[in-house]
Design an enzyme around this catalytic site. Structure first.
Site, PDB file in Angstrom:
ATOM      1  N   LYS A 151     -17.999 -61.005  24.717  1.00 46.13           N
ATOM      2  CA  LYS A 151     -18.097 -60.632  23.293  1.00 46.13           C
ATOM      3  C   LYS A 151     -16.896 -61.278  22.605  1.00 46.13           C
ATOM      4  O   LYS A 151     -15.779 -60.788  22.690  1.00 46.13           O
ATOM      5  CB  LYS A 151     -18.041 -59.100  23.167  1.00 46.13           C
ATOM      6  CG  LYS A 151     -18.735 -58.518  21.956  1.00 46.13           C
ATOM      7  CD  LYS A 151     -18.277 -59.024  20.607  1.00 46.13           C
ATOM      8  CE  LYS A 151     -17.005 -58.352  20.134  1.00 46.13           C
ATOM      9  NZ  LYS A 151     -16.449 -58.978  18.907  1.00 46.13           N
ATOM     10  N   GLU A 194       4.274 -57.011  15.965  1.00 50.76           N
ATOM     11  CA  GLU A 194       3.702 -58.353  16.008  1.00 50.76           C
ATOM     12  C   GLU A 194       3.047 -58.627  14.652  1.00 50.76           C
ATOM     13  O   GLU A 194       2.102 -57.942  14.274  1.00 50.76           O
ATOM     14  CB  GLU A 194       2.644 -58.408  17.110  1.00 50.76           C
ATOM     15  CG  GLU A 194       2.032 -59.766  17.239  1.00 50.76           C
ATOM     16  CD  GLU A 194       0.906 -59.787  18.246  1.00 50.76           C
ATOM     17  OE1 GLU A 194       0.032 -58.909  18.178  1.00 50.76           O
ATOM     18  OE2 GLU A 194       0.903 -60.688  19.094  1.00 50.76           O
ATOM     19  N   CYS A 199      -0.148 -65.238  20.941  1.00 49.23           N
ATOM     20  CA  CYS A 199       0.419 -64.006  21.498  1.00 49.23           C
ATOM     21  C   CYS A 199       1.864 -64.210  21.924  1.00 49.23           C
ATOM     22  O   CYS A 199       2.662 -63.293  21.882  1.00 49.23           O
ATOM     23  CB  CYS A 199      -0.432 -63.540  22.673  1.00 49.23           C
ATOM     24  SG  CYS A 199      -0.687 -64.814  23.900  1.00 49.23           S
ATOM     25  N   GLU A 250      -4.605 -58.216  28.133  1.00 49.27           N
ATOM     26  CA  GLU A 250      -3.687 -59.266  27.657  1.00 49.27           C
ATOM     27  C   GLU A 250      -3.477 -58.994  26.174  1.00 49.27           C
ATOM     28  O   GLU A 250      -4.343 -59.299  25.355  1.00 49.27           O
ATOM     29  CB  GLU A 250      -4.309 -60.655  27.843  1.00 49.27           C
ATOM     30  CG  GLU A 250      -4.594 -61.049  29.278  1.00 49.27           C
ATOM     31  CD  GLU A 250      -3.334 -61.457  30.034  1.00 49.27           C
ATOM     32  OE1 GLU A 250      -2.234 -61.369  29.483  1.00 49.27           O
ATOM     33  OE2 GLU A 250      -3.473 -61.865  31.204  1.00 49.27           O
TER      34      GLU A 250
HETATM   35  P1  NAD Z   1      -8.389 -57.481  18.046  1.00 49.24           P
HETATM   36  O1  NAD Z   1      -7.760 -56.458  18.908  1.00 49.24           O
HETATM   37  O2  NAD Z   1      -8.607 -57.145  16.613  1.00 49.24           O
HETATM   38  O3  NAD Z   1      -9.813 -57.896  18.618  1.00 49.24           O
HETATM   39  C1  NAD Z   1      -9.969 -58.424  19.891  1.00 49.24           C
HETATM   40  C2  NAD Z   1     -11.400 -58.258  20.322  1.00 49.24           C
HETATM   41  O4  NAD Z   1     -11.690 -56.882  20.510  1.00 49.24           O
HETATM   42  C3  NAD Z   1     -12.428 -58.775  19.319  1.00 49.24           C
HETATM   43  O5  NAD Z   1     -13.456 -59.449  20.003  1.00 49.24           O
HETATM   44  C4  NAD Z   1     -12.945 -57.508  18.696  1.00 49.24           C
HETATM   45  O6  NAD Z   1     -14.244 -57.630  18.179  1.00 49.24           O
HETATM   46  C5  NAD Z   1     -12.917 -56.575  19.886  1.00 49.24           C
HETATM   47  N1  NAD Z   1     -12.948 -55.140  19.572  1.00 49.24           N
HETATM   48  C6  NAD Z   1     -12.502 -54.517  18.454  1.00 49.24           C
HETATM   49  N2  NAD Z   1     -12.710 -53.180  18.561  1.00 49.24           N
HETATM   50  C7  NAD Z   1     -13.290 -52.957  19.747  1.00 49.24           C
HETATM   51  C8  NAD Z   1     -13.747 -51.788  20.430  1.00 49.24           C
HETATM   52  N3  NAD Z   1     -13.643 -50.567  19.895  1.00 49.24           N
HETATM   53  N4  NAD Z   1     -14.293 -51.924  21.652  1.00 49.24           N
HETATM   54  C9  NAD Z   1     -14.385 -53.149  22.221  1.00 49.24           C
HETATM   55  N5  NAD Z   1     -13.993 -54.286  21.626  1.00 49.24           N
HETATM   56  C10 NAD Z   1     -13.445 -54.195  20.404  1.00 49.24           C
HETATM   57  O7  NAD Z   1      -7.502 -58.791  18.198  1.00 49.24           O
HETATM   58  P2  NAD Z   1      -7.568 -60.139  17.365  1.00 49.24           P
HETATM   59  O8  NAD Z   1      -7.068 -59.855  15.978  1.00 49.24           O
HETATM   60  O9  NAD Z   1      -8.895 -60.806  17.516  1.00 49.24           O
HETATM   61  O10 NAD Z   1      -6.508 -61.038  18.159  1.00 49.24           O
HETATM   62  C11 NAD Z   1      -5.154 -60.985  17.905  1.00 49.24           C
HETATM   63  C12 NAD Z   1      -4.435 -60.184  18.966  1.00 49.24           C
HETATM   64  O11 NAD Z   1      -4.712 -60.712  20.260  1.00 49.24           O
HETATM   65  C13 NAD Z   1      -2.929 -60.275  18.821  1.00 49.24           C
HETATM   66  O12 NAD Z   1      -2.373 -59.012  19.007  1.00 49.24           O
HETATM   67  C14 NAD Z   1      -2.527 -61.212  19.945  1.00 49.24           C
HETATM   68  O13 NAD Z   1      -1.218 -61.069  20.387  1.00 49.24           O
HETATM   69  C15 NAD Z   1      -3.502 -60.847  20.987  1.00 49.24           C
HETATM   70  N6  NAD Z   1      -3.589 -61.929  21.994  1.00 49.24           N
HETATM   71  C16 NAD Z   1      -3.076 -61.729  23.248  1.00 49.24           C
HETATM   72  C17 NAD Z   1      -3.094 -62.763  24.192  1.00 49.24           C
HETATM   73  C18 NAD Z   1      -2.540 -62.587  25.577  1.00 49.24           C
HETATM   74  O14 NAD Z   1      -2.974 -63.305  26.460  1.00 49.24           O
HETATM   75  N7  NAD Z   1      -1.615 -61.683  25.836  1.00 49.24           N
HETATM   76  C19 NAD Z   1      -3.653 -63.988  23.841  1.00 49.24           C
HETATM   77  C20 NAD Z   1      -4.141 -64.151  22.552  1.00 49.24           C
HETATM   78  C21 NAD Z   1      -4.122 -63.116  21.644  1.00 49.24           C
END
Ligand code: NAD
Length: 489
Positions: free
Chosen positions: A174, A381, A284, A249
């Site tokens: 997803k 962040e 990230c 992650e």
């Molecule tokens: P987000 O948490 O808003 O969304 C991530 C994913 O989760 C999306 O696909 C979203 O649709 C899904 N999601 C949202 N609510 C959900 C639920 N209740 N149940 C299941 N899935 C759900 O994150 P984002 O804004 O897309 O990405 C940015 C974040 O990702 C930042 O915090 C960044 O640091 C982190 N990130 C971490 C890494 C790592 O490897 N550590 C890498 C890249 C990004």
């Protein structure tokens, strides 16, 4: 005119069961450019069913077959790297130069895990009783659910997808609602490479609907989540209710620490700039806190500021552009609010500090000096192009400030003293420490966080271990009869 994308289930495009699509925006122009299928529980059911069916056969394929297929997938990514990069740039506003270089690196993830398909071996464990043969095997989990964030969707999906498939799992992904089109294209490519129908499925949609349904589905054996802390914890809690393991992650607030014995400060300044402003700060591992020794602080900040002022903002498709827009308007709003609060609390704007007067979601690359580590700009962040500068006076203070953070994803150290680098790296609470470089990433090197940045590892052998589960097999080779049923042997 927008382009419509459907789910990818069982080896083909599938219209959403609910019949709805939703718009995804081009952040450079702030206009919709594509429509994605709005996935619901029924779509997830369909994808998991297909994956479950496919996995029964996929897990029985030989390592050689899996190796061949993953290599073919890598070849097709090579061929289509340009198109994948364009889709991702359009979706998230990352500059095309950057997405192209990421796509050029991507095939190696598949080639590396193709080679590990041959190494899914176990151990023979000595037992006190010589007649016992005890051995372990590593088995695939079954169907793995991957939930991906908007930044680097194809690369971040691949970091768990490539090992998962190499080990004999099937996958349902997803992707983020703002960045799904490149992942759908990836699925089409894998079908062309000959990956059997159902081994890789993509269901697009909203997190709270399609994402939550994926986590809760009884057919999903393990969830790999990459995204924000709050969402990740919700996902882990939900997975826990269903007794499923997770890999999380999450985000970071990484410290880039410059010691007084750092080599050429001009080169360090470029490392600092690359660490924070790549992808407009939406990585990230962004080195969003610059911790600099007071004796070199003025000189280094001058150099970083001079380079930052020259950053060319603009259309990500233009080869001269160095920084594009932010992916979502709410990120710009949050960055603006946090920068304004920091200024009120005593921080000073050295560069930037405002939006760009343009139709897209642009925020200028920003340097804040006089930051104190308890300000929100140093703790949260922002996922935007904001560098918070903090001075320190000795190594212990630098480590203390770096570790005084909810996060523990990454850190950078700039020094010419190898002993100092080792001592400080050992003391830093971070999953990755870079010395005299930043943001280096490899398919072969384990990546992941500590503290609020998550748990579990992707990439390398550690990443391969996460997609398999150990079975311990015991064989009694003696033909002696069992005389006493109550004595364990
Ligand atoms: P987000 O948490 O808003 O969304 C991530 C994913 O989760 C999306 O696909 C979203 O649709 C899904 N999601 C949202 N609510 C959900 C639920 N209740 N149940 C299941 N899935 C759900 O994150 P984002 O804004 O897309 O990405 C940015 C974040 O990702 C930042 O915090 C960044 O640091 C982190 N990130 C971490 C890494 C790592 O490897 N550590 C890498 C890249 C990004």
């Amino acid at each position: 005119m927008t382009t419509q994308f459907d789910h990818w289930i069982d080896g083909r495009k599938v219209r959403p069961e609910g019949g709805e699509h939703f718009p995804t925006f081009d952040p450079t122009r702030a206009v919709p450019w594509a429509e994605l299928a709005k996935g619901n529980v029924a779509d997830i059911d369909r994808a998991v069913e297909s994956a479950t069916r496919a996995q029964r056969a996929w897990r029985r394929t030989s390592p050689a077959q899996r190796n061949r297929l993953l290599s073919a997938m890598a070849d097709l990514i090579d061929r289509e790297a340009g198109r994948l990069a364009e889709l991702e740039s359009r979706d998230v506003g990352k500059v095309l130069r950057e997405t192209r270089s990421q796509m050029r690196a991507l095939p190696t993830w598949y080639r590396y895990y193709a080679s590990l398909a041959f190494q899914q071996d176990g151990r023979v464990i000595p037992h006190d009783r010589a007649s016992i043969v005890n051995l372990t095997t590593r088995e695939p989990y079954g169907v793995i659910g991957i939930i991906a964030p908007f930044n680097s969707p194809v690369l971040l999906t691949s970091m768990s997808l490539a090992p998962a498939i190499a080990a004999g799992n099937a996958v349902v992904v997803k992707p983020a609602e703002t960045a799904s089109t490149s992942v759908i294209r990836l699925a089409e490519l894998f079908a062309e490479a000959g990956l059997p129908d159902g081994v890789f499925n993509v269901v697009t949609g909203l997190g709270a609907e399609a994402g939550a349904a994926l986590v809760a589905h009884p057919g999903i054996a393990k969830v790999f989540f990459t995204g924000g802390v709050e969402t990740g914890r919700r996902v882990a809690a939900e997975a826990g209710l269903h007794g499923k393991p997770t890999v999380l992650e999450l985000g970071g607030k990484s410290a880039n620490i410059v010691l007084p014995d750092a080599a050429d400060l001009r080169s360090v300044a470029n490392g600092i700039v690359a660490g924070i402003y790549a992808a407009a700060g939406q990585t990230c591992v962004a080195g969003s806190r610059l911790l600099v020794h007071s004796s070199i602080a003025d000189e280094l900040v001058d150099l970083v500021a001079a380079r930052t002022e020259k950053i060319i903002l603009g259309d990500p498709a233009d080869d001269r552009t160095e920084m594009g827009p932010l992916a979502e308007p709410n990120i710009v709003d949050n960055v603006e609010r946090r920068v304004d609060e920091a200024i009120t609390a005593g921080a000073r704007v050295r560069v930037g500090g405002s939006r760009l007067d343009a139709p897209g979601w642009f925020y200028r690359p920003t340097i804040l000096t006089d930051v104190v580590n308890d300000m929100a700009v140093a703790r949260e962040e922002l996922f935007g192009p904001v560098l918070a500068v903090i001075r320190f006076h000795d190594d212990d203070e630098a480590v203390a400030i770096a570790n005084d953070s909810p996060f523990g994803l990454a850190a950078g150290l700039w020094t010419t003293n190898i002993g100092r680098a080792h001592r400080m790296a050992a003391a830093l609470e971070a999953g990755t420490v870079w010395v005299n470089t930043y943001r280096a990433l490899s398919y072969a090197s384990p990546f992941g966080g500590r503290k609020a940045s998550g748990y579990g590892r992707e990439n390398g052998l550690d990443g391969f271990a996460e997609v398999t589960v150990t079975k311990s097999l015991w064989i009694e080779t003696s033909e002696e009869s069992i005389d006493d049923p109550f004595i364990l042997r």
